[in-house]
Design a protein around this motif. Structure first.
Motif, short mmCIF file in Angstrom:
data_model
loop_
_atom_site.label_atom_id
_atom_site.label_comp_id
_atom_site.label_asym_id
_atom_site.label_seq_id
_atom_site.Cartn_x
_atom_site.Cartn_y
_atom_site.Cartn_z
N SER A 182 4.39 -6.29 11.36
CA SER A 182 4.13 -5.55 10.11
C SER A 182 2.94 -6.14 9.39
O SER A 182 2.09 -5.42 8.87
CB SER A 182 5.33 -5.63 9.16
OG SER A 182 6.38 -4.87 9.63
N GLY A 207 0.22 -3.87 10.68
CA GLY A 207 0.29 -3.00 9.50
C GLY A 207 -0.98 -3.11 8.68
O GLY A 207 -1.58 -2.09 8.29
N ALA A 252 1.78 2.63 8.56
CA ALA A 252 0.43 2.07 8.48
C ALA A 252 -0.63 3.16 8.65
O ALA A 252 -1.60 3.21 7.90
CB ALA A 252 0.25 0.97 9.52
N CYS A 299 5.74 -1.41 5.35
CA CYS A 299 6.20 -1.63 6.73
C CYS A 299 7.33 -2.65 6.74
O CYS A 299 8.39 -2.43 7.32
CB CYS A 299 5.06 -2.13 7.62
SG CYS A 299 3.87 -0.86 8.06
#
Lengths: 252, 252
Positions: free
Chosen positions: A99, A103, A206, A231
């Motif tokens: 993430s 992300g 994202a 995220c």
């Protein structure tokens, strides 16, 4: 006010997802871009995931060992590390690390493509950006998350053994043997495959945050930050539901 | 000021009537009419913030007008679905203000982008066409470079090569010379004239560069507060007694 913007956000995310899903059915598949994303998301995350998984394994080994010695159940250490790593720690650590890295990466890349009109340029060349940019990234995240999770699992378990070995030498074979004595594929597969859902969440949010960026460099920064925050948040929230479902459908 | 002939024997490449567009309380167009005859080059002039870029985005269907009609090659595009709009877009080349090259792709790949997606050509032929396109804008030796490795003027040239890739009959330019030094700007102006001569395209150039407009435009349209303040050949505009027109042309 907050409530309306939350509802709006979900509405837009829904539209975004629908636009992206529709493109999946139509050829051609953007294979080149998909490969580029697989590489950017998978192999390039391996060092970070190994490090995060390994460090977690060491910490878990040291702390659990201490408690187990008090309880006189030291022999359970390998199994505890194994189950903990495979069932929850590996998946969630991987998803959170990805993430952060992926992300932010996708959020910033697509965000800057939006504010420099590159996404408009894609549309102006009669190419669907939802297909070319979003679908490829989402698919790559879905595929790569379970594989990265295996890396984190292995690295965590191995480093857990190393930490234990330093405290009290035990061969890796014996450690593994103790760990997996009662284990089955049923313990292993559902938690690993649930990370495909984490991949979906990371790729989708994202890409969504990146593609709706606006307002110059500041907007790009905002897109990247919001992407990481959302995220991570949605991965953790989804985990609650997924674990509940796994317990329900795959009881040990 | 003399009236434009309009409806030349080849018909209008672009015909805009009663176009209205607002963003919230801000009105960009109060109902403008605009014609580009086939093979003609029209400059849309106006200070920054008069919505010139918005006009181009409306023409290529990236935004929808609030009211009015836009016909491209005789076909109404307002309200057209994505697939139908994409067919129209294939006949239009768009040069973006900052070129909007895809910064993860090399110069070659940027120019090949529309070719690969819309024409089913062998790889050799794609390479040959890319080479010819880059040659026509004087960038043949820079194909292997990334956009970040070439100057702003060179990026514009590559952007033009990419816009020409599908051999469009209409070219749209968004501030082709903004942000360039006077000499490079003049080179780009000359390149626009050369392209028009060689390819017999109809073009609409949005700019605040009056000197440039004198070089490449057959017809000038001056926007002011969401309306067409004046239009005519550049010579006509030069002679205008309207204080706003005179001021703008003198300053520019």
């Amino acid at each position: 006010m907050l409530m309306t913007s939350v509802v709006e956000w979900f509405g837009e995310l829904g539209q975004f997802t629908w636009k992206m899903l529709r493109t999946l059915l139509l050829p051609p598949f953007e294979f080149r871009e998909f490969l580029r994303q697989l590489d950017a998301i998978g192999p390039k995350s391996v060092p970070l995931v190994m490090l995060a998984g390994g460090a977690t394994g060491v910490v878990m080994s040291m702390q659990t060992r201490d408690s187990l010695v008090h309880l006189g159940a030291k022999g359970m250490l390998p199994a505890i590390i194994f189950y903990s790593m495979v069932k929850e720690t590996g998946p969630i650590i991987t998803a959170l690390v990805v993430s952060g890295r992926v992300g932010a990466g996708i959020g910033a890349e697509l965000g800057s493509m939006r504010v420099t009109e590159q996404i408009d340029a894609i549309e102006a060349s009669a190419v669907n950006p939802y297909k070319y940019l979003a679908a490829t990234r989402v698919a790559a995240c879905i595929l790569m998350l379970p594989l990265l999770t295996l890396v984190a699992d292995a690295s965590g378990f191995l480093m857990g053994w190393v930490a234990d070995f330093i405290a009290e030498p035990i061969s890796l074979r014996l450690f593994l043997d103790h760990a997996t004595r009662n284990a089955s594929l049923g313990d292993f597969l559902p938690p690993t495959f649930k990370t495909a859902v984490f991949g979906l969440i990371i790729g989708l949010i994202a890409s969504f945050q990146g593609m709706r960026a606006h307002g110059g460099t500041e907007g790009v920064g905002r897109a990247a930050t919001q992407s990481v925050v959302l995220c991570s948040l949605f991965v953790i929230l989804a985990d609650v539901i997924l674990v509940r479902l796994i317990v329900l459908f795959f009881p040990s | 000021m003399k009236e434009k002939n309009g409806n030349g024997k080849n018909g209008d490449a672009i015909e805009v009537t009663g176009l209205k567009k607002s963003f919230g309380p801000q009105t960009v167009f109060k109902g403008i009419d605009l014609h580009v005859d086939t093979g003609e080059s029209v400059a849309v002039l106006g200070p920054s913030g008069t919505g010139k870029s918005v006009l181009l985005k409306l023409l290529i269907g990236l935004q929808q007008p609030d009211a009015g009609s836009i016909r491209i090659g005789g076909k109404e595009i307002v309200g057209l679905g994505t697939d139908a709009m994409n067919e129209v877009r294939k006949g239009i080349g768009f040069l973006f203000q900052q070129a909007a090259l895809y910064d993860s792709l090399t110069v070659d790949e940027n120019v090949a982008f529309p070719l690969r997606r819309h024409l089913h050509l062998a790889e050799d032929e794609v390479r040959e066409r890319v080479h010819k396109l880059l040659e026509s804008v004087g960038m043949a030796d820079h194909g292997h470079k990334l956009p970040s490795e070439i100057s702003g003027g060179m990026q514009k040239r590559v952007g033009l090569a990419r816009a020409l890739a599908l051999d469009p009959s209409i070219l749209l330019f968004d501030e082709p010379t903004s942000g360039l030094d006077p000499i490079t700007a003049r080179e780009i102006d000359d390149l626009i004239v050369e392209t028009q001569k060689q390819r017999h395209v109809s073009s609409l150039v949005v700019t605040h560069d009056v000197a440039g407009a004198h070089v490449f435009a057959d017809w000038g349209v001056l926007l002011h507060e969401g309306e067409v303040a004046a239009e005519g050949t550049m010579k006509d505009l030069d002679r205008s007694s309207d204080p706003y027109v005179a001021e703008f042309l003198k300053r520019g």
